[in-house]
Design a protein around this motif. Sequence first.
Motif, short mmCIF file in Angstrom:
data_model
loop_
_atom_site.label_atom_id
_atom_site.label_comp_id
_atom_site.label_asym_id
_atom_site.label_seq_id
_atom_site.Cartn_x
_atom_site.Cartn_y
_atom_site.Cartn_z
N PHE A 19 2.61 -3.35 -6.85
CA PHE A 19 1.37 -3.87 -6.26
C PHE A 19 1.10 -3.21 -4.90
N GLU A 20 2.11 -3.15 -4.06
CA GLU A 20 1.94 -2.53 -2.75
C GLU A 20 1.58 -1.06 -2.87
N ASN A 21 2.22 -0.35 -3.79
CA ASN A 21 1.89 1.06 -4.02
C ASN A 21 0.46 1.22 -4.49
N LEU A 22 0.03 0.35 -5.39
CA LEU A 22 -1.35 0.42 -5.89
C LEU A 22 -2.34 0.23 -4.75
N CYS A 23 -2.10 -0.75 -3.90
CA CYS A 23 -2.99 -0.97 -2.75
C CYS A 23 -3.02 0.25 -1.84
N ASP A 24 -1.85 0.82 -1.58
CA ASP A 24 -1.78 2.03 -0.75
C ASP A 24 -2.55 3.18 -1.38
N GLN A 25 -2.43 3.33 -2.69
CA GLN A 25 -3.12 4.42 -3.38
C GLN A 25 -4.64 4.21 -3.35
#
Length: 70
Positions: A19-25
């Motif tokens: 989830f955090e990676n998706l938000c960052d992307q």
Amino acid sequence: MSLLMNISLARHGECVIAFENLCDQLFDFDVIPNDRELAFICKVGRGMSIDPRRWQFLASPDSLDNSSNE
């Protein structure tokens, strides 16, 4: 990190990291979620007890105020 990598992380129980990676992307690629998408992102983040600072940068303060009512 690719979308497929995030899916793999989630399948292996690393949902918070995915989830955090998706938000960052989304941020890195200048993707601006619409109100409905942002509300869903907020709902998922809250449901997983993730620090709101991990997704709040995706929207304007007005959008965040509206999504907290859903």
